[in-house]
Structures are given as C-alpha cells and as structure tokens.
Design an enzyme around this catalytic site. Structure first.
Site, PDB file in Angstrom:
ATOM      1  N   ASP A  23       0.834  -1.202   0.000  1.00 39.83           N
ATOM      2  CA  ASP A  23       0.000   0.000   0.000  1.00 39.83           C
ATOM      3  C   ASP A  23       0.873   1.259   0.000  1.00 39.83           C
ATOM      4  O   ASP A  23       1.933   1.285   0.630  1.00 39.83           O
ATOM      5  CB  ASP A  23      -0.902  -0.007   1.233  1.00 39.83           C
ATOM      6  N   HIS A  40       3.351   3.086  -8.851  1.00 42.35           N
ATOM      7  CA  HIS A  40       3.236   1.650  -9.115  1.00 42.35           C
ATOM      8  C   HIS A  40       4.508   1.101  -9.764  1.00 42.35           C
ATOM      9  O   HIS A  40       4.963  -0.003  -9.439  1.00 42.35           O
ATOM     10  CB  HIS A  40       2.026   1.384 -10.009  1.00 42.35           C
ATOM     11  N   LEU A 134      12.054 -20.161  -3.951  1.00 39.48           N
ATOM     12  CA  LEU A 134      10.955 -19.350  -3.429  1.00 39.48           C
ATOM     13  C   LEU A 134       9.721 -19.487  -4.311  1.00 39.48           C
ATOM     14  O   LEU A 134       9.819 -19.497  -5.541  1.00 39.48           O
ATOM     15  CB  LEU A 134      11.389 -17.882  -3.395  1.00 39.48           C
TER      16      LEU A 134
END
Length: 253
Positions: A23, A40, A134
């Site tokens: 956020d 972004h 991962l």
C-alpha cells in the site's frame, strides 16, 4: 545512518511464508508531484528487492496483494495502466524469476482479465512451475471472501453430486479448495502505507498470522525496512491457543 540491512536470526526466527499488502504507491507519487502510475512502477523495484531478500533468507513463500477484486472501482485510466504494467512486469521478470529458481503462482479470478494478460500469466506460470526455490504468489483480482465462496461452491457441487456428505465438510476439507492450497499459511502479514486493516486479503489464512503495520509507503519499503519487520516477527511468541508457559516448555521453543 547506515542503510545496511540488519542481521536476521536464522531457523525459527525466519517465517516460512510472508504475505504483504503493498500500500502507498499513489501517495508516494503524489508527494513527488508524479502521476500515480509512477508510484506503481517504483513499487515493482521493491518487489524485485524483496524477492531477492526472501531467497537469501530461506523464506519459502512470498504472497503479494497486487490487485484486489475491489480495485476495479478505481478510475478507469488507472486500472488500464495497472493492467499494462502487470503485462510488462510479467514479460520482463518471468525469465529472471525462472533463472533464479523462483516459482510464480497467480491466484484470483483471472478470467476477468483481458485474454492477452491471461496468456502472459499462463506462460509465466508454465515457465517456472518446476522450480524449487521461493514460491512467489501474486494475488490478482483476488478477494478473501471470493476465495472462501468459490471453495464452498466447489464443495457444494460435490455434495449435490453425491461425492461428499454434508458431514464430510470440515475446515480441513475447505482448505483444500482454497487458492493457496498446498502452501504453508502466512506466518507474517505486512501492510505498508499506514493503514491497519487486512482489506479482504487471505481472510481464511491469516487466522494465526503475526500482523505488522508500518507507515512506510511501499516504494520506500526496501530490504532494510523488510528486515525490521522480520526482527519484529522473530521477537514474538506464537502460542496457537496454548499458554506462554506451554510454548516455552515445548521442544524447539
């Protein structure tokens, strides 16, 4: 002040699964008099840093809330730019993820995306599906309520077909129909940007997660800030319904 990351204790001090609401991109851009999409784009670089950090620390799963089912309510231009950024990121990053043995998994109602984006998602997932490092989970057009509802619908269909009885429906069965089935539940949930809510993210899965909220906006949440969150996690006692004394007396506590 030094910007070197902290040394994080290994073993039980490191979570297996970290889930993050990223956020603050828009506010980061606004503070710099930039268009929201600039925030972004800056946030993508932080994703790169954290993927690298998780691999180095031995974290097994990193789940990122990239686009919620509620984000369609944002201005049409911003949504369109986010979709283009998603495509660009997949095209640029999927090969790098694969080369670093990272497995990509996208969860959510992907059928709502344009065919081009669906194709890019499928290609990126296929490229990395056999990787053993991962697991990077990207939640896109995802909502926790949607996740529980779609799992319930699938189970109900099996009950209607006579494959299951109502008595067979247990929390364990429902979990096998959720989007993150097969992955450990998040040990640590992080939300950047100062808000202190989970915003319909992984509602089922966060039941026992440790919550960490920070004022830092996502494009500023670098490796050092991530280490601060991990240090906070390492200092907590996870009881899962037991007393503190029971935890301290159990092997490996």
């Amino acid at each position: 002040m030094s910007k070197e990351p902290h040394n994080i204790p290994s073993g039980n001090g490191v979570p297996r699964h970290v889930a993050i609401i990223m956020d603050g991109n828009g506010r980061w851009a606004k503070k710099r008099f930039l268009p929201r999409v600039a925030g972004h784009k800056a946030g993508v670089e932080i994703v790169r840093q954290l993927v690298r950090a998780c691999g180095e620390k031995g974290i097994e799963v990193l789940t990122l809330f990239a686009f919620s089912s509620e984000n369609w309510r944002r201005p049409e231009k911003e949504v369109s730019l986010l979709m283009e950024l998603f495509i660009t990121a997949l095209q640029r990053e999927s090969k790098k993820l694969h080369e670093n043995n990272v497995r990509l998994k996208v969860v959510g109602e992907c059928g709502a995306f344009a065919p081009r984006l669906q194709d890019e998602i499928a290609a990126a997932e296929a490229l990395s599906k056999n990787n053993t490092g991962l697991t990077l989970v990207v939640a896109a057009n995802y909502g926790g309520r949607w996740d529980v509802a779609q799992a319930t619908q699938r189970i109900a269909a099996k009950v209607e077909a006579g494959e299951l009885r109502a008595a067979d429906v247990t929390p364990e069965l429902l979990e096998t129909h959720l989007a993150l089935h097969g992955l450990p539940e998040p040990d640590l949930f992080i939300r950047t940007g100062g808000e202190q809510r989970i915003s319909n993210f992984l509602l089922w899965h966060l039941a026992y997660s440790e919550l960490y909220f920070t004022e830092i906006l996502w494009p500023d949440f670098d490796a050092r800030a991530f280490d601060e969150a991990l240090l906070s996690y390492a200092g907590r006692q996870r009881r899962f319904g037991r007393t503190g004394e029971q935890v301290e007396q159990s092997p490996g506590a």
